[in-house]
Design an enzyme around this catalytic site. Structure first.
Site, short mmCIF file in Angstrom:
data_model
loop_
_atom_site.label_atom_id
_atom_site.label_comp_id
_atom_site.label_asym_id
_atom_site.label_seq_id
_atom_site.Cartn_x
_atom_site.Cartn_y
_atom_site.Cartn_z
CD GLU A 253 -2.81 -1.29 0.09
OE1 GLU A 253 -3.08 -0.23 -0.53
OE2 GLU A 253 -3.28 -2.39 -0.23
CB CYS A 287 -1.32 7.33 1.10
SG CYS A 287 -2.61 6.32 1.88
#
Length: 485
Positions: A253, A287
């Site tokens: 991720e 993010c």
């Protein structure tokens, strides 16, 4: 901050112990520079001890009835509830998280622990037919064994729990390495919660260390079969390369450069609220943050005026103050990097509608417009409070600009026509995108992950079963096979 002295150790095989590495990680409060803890790093020997402890403990844990495993997560939820003030204070002190950020993180931690309760029962097998009438094919879902988890600094408690909890629920043991900037929230607190919840010794181990001390030992070690990494695409590429060379599975991720698109028929006031939150939550150190705010030219003037006004109203300062919107960046190096990027962009011709001042790690919000199409700032992840306003003419140009990045994690589309929003959303090369909402979302049962440089694989919900179990085929011949020789 009693947690910091209490948890400033490695946690291996159910014991809190000092590391034997050659240096100390000093944990600082990013807002005021207060020293929170000093932790002697784990060396290669501790990495081996942690993995061997996990390997031993996993055999019994994997054989434990999943209904029994669920009890650990029920107790962990009670620990979170009982310790919420201390946990929130730790997130503020170590991460620079505001009250909103701490509450958001703890809410999601609870959601992922609740999902782990159910996940423990979802490693379902299958029986498949065979062309041989007397043969039975059984498919078993079994734990992979031991999982290595590497978590980041921005939401360390959540993003450790996010991999640790499902891996353990499905019968695995874990070795967790938190980021060196958040060793307590990302590691020590996770171990403490599960220790108090009664998790057997060795099922979860935490090693606080750095590649400078151990090299690639955490990834190369023969015990773990899966590595779950959350962090930058640069480091993720290295993790994937090393893991693949040792035939290990990875789930990655990674970073993002999300676009929030405001179409010509959007509710402008609502889109402004969504964009400000999506860009500036936790100082932009997310993010999924909306790095780029794309606005149709027909509503550009109205949107820009209202967006700039709202950004200017954000309070910058002490994250311990409930009124603060923008706290510190994680360290001075990150603050300097953001300022350098801003200066370069303005020198290249961008216009600063808002140019926030910097005071140590406190970086006030900035808003740039008039950015050249070839500017580096458009294609990279900005882990700081900087918003880029980019006008476009019509859907086609919006889609082209949104996709002009090596990343593809999240995004949003604002329009009064829901199906129009869905049509545009389908054309954006991203793993997740939201119609008439912000870009920062995570729900425990919905697959989470990105495309392109934003990662490989998915977390959350049933995806966790795919990541943290392996399929084993066992056939049973109830009759007799005929062999050709």
């Amino acid at each position: 901050m009693s947690y910091f002295g209490e948890l400033a150790f490695q946690y291996i095989d159910g014991e809190w112990r000092a590391g034997t590495g050659s240096w100390d990680i000093v944990d600082f409060n990013p807002y005021d520079g207060e020293k929170l803890a000093s932790i002697t790093v784990a060396g290669v020997d501790e990495i081996d001890q942690a993995y061997r402890a996990a390997e031993r403990a996993q055999k019994a844990w994997g054989a434990t009835n999943p209904y029994t495993r669920r009890l650990v997560f029920e107790r962990a939820l009670r620990v979170i509830d009982e310790r919420e003030p201390e946990l929130s204070a730790a997130i503020t002190a170590e991460c620079g998280g505001t009250a909103v950020k701490a509450a958001f993180e703890l809410h999601l931690v609870r959601e992922f622990l609740r999902e782990a309760l159910h996940l423990a029962l979802r490693a379902e097998g299958r029986i498949l037919p065979s062309p041989d009438d007397t043969k039975e094919n059984r498919l078993y879902r079994l734990p992979v064994g031991v999982v290595g988890v590497i978590s980041p600094f921005n939401f360390p408690f959540l993003l450790s729990i996010k991999s640790v909890a499902p891996a353990i629920a499905l019968g695995n043991a874990v070795v967790l390495k938190p980021h060196q900037n958040t060793p307590i929230c990302g590691g020590g607190l996770v171990a403490k919660v599960f220790e108090e919840a009664g998790l057997p010794a060795g099922v979860l181990n935490v090693v606080v260390t750095d590649i400078a001390e151990i090299g690639d030992a955490l990834i190369e070690h023969p015990v773990p079969r899966v590595i779950s990494f959350t962090g930058s695409d640069k480091v993720g590429r290295h993790v994937a390369t090393v893991a693949a060379s040792h035939f290990k599975r990875t789930v990655l991720e990674l970073g993002g450069n999300s676009a929030l698109i405001v179409l010509d028929d959007a509710d402008v006031d609502y889109a402004v609220d969504a964009a400000v939150f999506s860009r500036f939550i936790h100082q932009g150190q997310v993010c999924m943050a909306a790095n780029r705010v794309l606005v149709d030219r027909s509503v550009e003037a109205e949107f820009t005026e209202k967006f700039v006004a709202k950004v200017k109203s954000l309070k910058v300062g002490d994250p311990g103050d409930p009124a603060t919107h923008i706290g510190p960046l994680i360290n001075a190096g990150q603050a300097e990097a953001v300022n350098t990027l801003l200066d370069q962009s303005v020198a290249d011709g961008a216009t600063a509608l808002v140019r926030g001042e910097t005071n140590g790690t406190l970086v006030a919000p900035s808003v740039l417009t008039g950015i050249k199409a070839d500017s580096p700032i458009l294609t990279q992840e900005i882990f700081g409070p900087v918003a880029l306003l980019i006008p476009f003419d019509g859907e086609e140009e919006a889609v082209r600009i949104a996709n002009a990045t090596p990343y593809g994690l999240s995004g949003a589309v604002h329009t009064r026509d829901i199906e129009r929003g869905v049509r545009v959303a389908k054309r954006i090369d991203t793993g997740m995108i939201h119609v008439n909402d912000g870009t920062v979302h995570d729900e425990a049962i919905v697959p989470f992950g990105g495309e392109k440089h934003s990662g490989v694989g998915r977390l959350n919900g049933d995806s966790m079963v795919d990541v943290f179990t392996t399929t084993k085929w066992i056939s049973i011949q109830h009759g007799r096979s005929q062999f050709p020789f």
